[in-house]
Write an enzyme that holds these catalytic residues in place. Structure first.
Site, PDB file in Angstrom:
ATOM      1  N   PHE A 154      53.444  30.337 -46.053  1.00 45.33           N
ATOM      2  CA  PHE A 154      52.830  31.484 -45.379  1.00 45.33           C
ATOM      3  C   PHE A 154      53.882  32.124 -44.498  1.00 45.33           C
ATOM      4  CE2 PHE A 154      50.516  33.693 -42.004  1.00 45.33           C
ATOM      5  CZ  PHE A 154      49.691  34.494 -42.766  1.00 45.33           C
ATOM      6  N   ASP A 239      61.646  29.777 -41.598  1.00 46.56           N
ATOM      7  CA  ASP A 239      60.506  30.356 -40.911  1.00 46.56           C
ATOM      8  C   ASP A 239      59.952  29.282 -39.978  1.00 46.56           C
ATOM      9  OD1 ASP A 239      58.109  31.276 -40.014  1.00 46.56           O
ATOM     10  OD2 ASP A 239      57.331  31.896 -41.977  1.00 46.56           O
ATOM     11  N   LYS A 268      54.752  32.994 -32.691  1.00 48.54           N
ATOM     12  CA  LYS A 268      53.659  32.161 -32.163  1.00 48.54           C
ATOM     13  C   LYS A 268      53.902  31.604 -30.751  1.00 48.54           C
ATOM     14  CE  LYS A 268      50.835  31.262 -36.134  1.00 48.54           C
ATOM     15  NZ  LYS A 268      51.312  31.397 -37.506  1.00 48.54           N
TER      16      LYS A 268
HETATM   17  C1  LIG Z   1      51.542  32.571 -38.381  1.00 49.94           C
HETATM   18  C2  LIG Z   1      52.740  32.543 -39.247  1.00 49.94           C
HETATM   19  C3  LIG Z   1      53.373  33.730 -39.649  1.00 49.94           C
HETATM   20  C4  LIG Z   1      52.820  35.103 -39.351  1.00 49.94           C
HETATM   21  O1  LIG Z   1      52.741  35.358 -37.987  1.00 49.94           O
HETATM   22  P1  LIG Z   1      51.906  36.636 -37.483  1.00 49.94           P
HETATM   23  O2  LIG Z   1      52.227  36.660 -36.006  1.00 49.94           O
HETATM   24  O3  LIG Z   1      50.476  36.382 -37.785  1.00 49.94           O
HETATM   25  O4  LIG Z   1      52.430  37.812 -38.184  1.00 49.94           O
HETATM   26  C5  LIG Z   1      54.540  33.634 -40.383  1.00 49.94           C
HETATM   27  N1  LIG Z   1      55.047  32.432 -40.714  1.00 49.94           N
HETATM   28  C6  LIG Z   1      54.466  31.283 -40.344  1.00 49.94           C
HETATM   29  C7  LIG Z   1      55.091  29.986 -40.722  1.00 49.94           C
HETATM   30  C8  LIG Z   1      53.290  31.298 -39.611  1.00 49.94           C
HETATM   31  O5  LIG Z   1      52.695  30.155 -39.281  1.00 49.94           O
END
Ligand SMILES: *Cc1c(COP(=O)(O)O)cnc(C)c1O
Length: 418
Positions: A154, A239, A268
């Site tokens: 994700f 990420d 986050k």
């Molecule tokens: C939550 C998340 C995202 C996206 O973050 P948003 O602030 O919702 O755009 C991207 N990568 C990872 C691993 C995430 O957990």
């Protein structure tokens, strides 16, 4: 359209603004993009959330790994309110002192030499993708623009990050998928090796897949990826939007593997609840992002910078990250006891630091709802996993309390299954 919208509204005697309570008949003015739990919180303190009528919930969801220091942390509140009285926004047409401070701190604490600030995880991932492509462009290899990514990943909800993750469920109906992503199974080095070709710019992965279901790869996976990328002359993009900012028990999860990426997406936990994201990169990997190539109106806003700088200071105080790891062990041991107690329902314990989860033989949402009824917030994930992700400054006794509440929720779900 305007004429159509009126008759769709419920009778005006049910004024949505008059009551904050969940009213089933209130006309929904907010778009229906979320399947929300029917609860409204009015305030928070530490690991606890409270509704207007005083019902208290132990927050082991942290707003999806965002409230890294819980709710209303006094030092974050002070940093935000102090900045709020001085300056909110100037744009990136000018130098921003807070950006220079927070970037310097992030550089000092990580592999990175350069930081770009944005506002969310998806934006951080987009920025990372753009940086990787531009790196090869300015290095004289513009044909290298494809990125190897993992199934079950994700990376956010923008069109490019959706294509990067390749989740059919999220792509459906949004037109042609953005090109340039080659998907391989997670934690499979040979598949990555096979996917790398003359057009590959980078490999982009989460060190631990969060939304996908708290998948922790074998320890040598990241080291293997680093070696593969070095051999091929391509970039390793991590990420760490969910795994980063202390969640894993290290400041960033890749530190467990003893390797460093070339580019990293962060968001986050970085703002502890204030929206902020960042792209971190080595000097070389940042080389393509010259003036005018990338930008954001709000990115690196003074309010976000004030909060992020204070939050990082707190996390880097001696013992903080060790505490996260200890509490993570306590949590995993407690979850393992729940697995012993409910062997038919809880089939696996997963986690790193305080990014923990249980795989359940049920709809994760049923466990989440049962936990809510016990005054505990937890978060669903893919692969039938329920994430248990409290604030990183959660107290040991709160972990015990949360585990008790989770046990009662699991008992309720077990009972409903028989
Ligand atoms: C939550 C998340 C995202 C996206 O973050 P948003 O602030 O919702 O755009 C991207 N990568 C990872 C691993 C995430 O957990």
């Amino acid at each position: 359209m305007g004429a159509m919208s009126k008759p769709l509204r419920a009778s005006s005697s049910q004024d949505a603004g008059a009551s904050r309570g969940p009213s089933r008949s209130a006309p929904p003015a907010v778009m229906g993009t979320y399947a929300r739990q029917d609860v409204v919180f009015a305030r928070g303190e530490g690991s606890w959330l409270e509704t207007e009528d005083g019902a208290r919930y132990l927050d082991f969801g942290s707003g999806v790994a965002v409230n890294a220091l819980g709710h209303a942390h006094p030092r974050l509140v002070a940093a935000l309110t102090e900045q709020a009285g001085k300056l909110w926004h100037t744009s990136n047409l000018y130098r921003v002192a807070g950006q220079e401070d927070l970037a310097a701190r992030l550089v000092a604490a990580t592999f990175a030499d350069r930081v770009f600030f944005c506002n969310s995880g998806a934006e951080a991932c987009e920025g990372a993708i753009k940086a990787a492509r531009r790196y090869h462009f300015v290095s004289g290899q513009p044909e290298r623009w494809r990125i190897v990514t993992c199934r079950g990943a994700f990376h956010g909800r923008t069109l490019a990050t959706l294509a990067a993750a390749g989740n059919e469920k999220y792509l459906e109906g949004f037109g042609p998928e953005a090109p340039g992503f080659d998907h391989v199974p997670f934690a499979d080095l040979e598949a990555v090796r096979a996917a790398i070709g003359p057009e590959t710019a980078a490999v982009m992965i989460e060190p631990v897949q969060g939304e996908g279901g708290v998948h922790v790869p074998p320890a040598d996976y990241l080291r293997g990826l680093r070696a593969l990328c070095d051999e091929a002359g391509i970039l390793l993009v991590l990420d760490e939007v969910q795994t980063g900012m202390g969640r894993s028990g290290k400041l960033f999860s890749h530190e467990w593997a003893g390797i460093a990426p070339d580019i990293m997406a962060v968001a986050k936990g970085l703002g502890g609840g204030f929206p902020v994201g960042a792209v971190l990169a080595t000097e070389a990997a940042a080389a393509g992002l010259t003036p005018g190539t990338h930008g954001s109106t709000f990115g690196g806003n003074p309010l976000a910078m004030a909060v992020g700088t204070t939050l990082l200071d707190i996390m880097l105080e001696p013992g903080f990250l060790e505490g996260v790891e200890q509490k993570g062990q306590h949590m995993r041991q407690g979850l393992a006891r729940l697995q012993d107690q409910f062997p038919a329902l809880v089939t696996e314990i997963r986690g790193q630091g305080l990014l923990t989860g249980i795989k359940v033989n049920a709809e994760p949402r049923d466990v989440v709802t049962a936990a809510l009824a016990e005054g505990l917030l937890v978060v669903g994930a893919g692969d039938n996993v329920v994430r248990v992700i409290p604030p990183l400054n959660v107290a040991e006794h709160e972990i015990s309390e949360g585990l008790d509440r989770l046990a009662r929720a699991l008992a309720a779900v077990s009972k409903s299954q028989t």
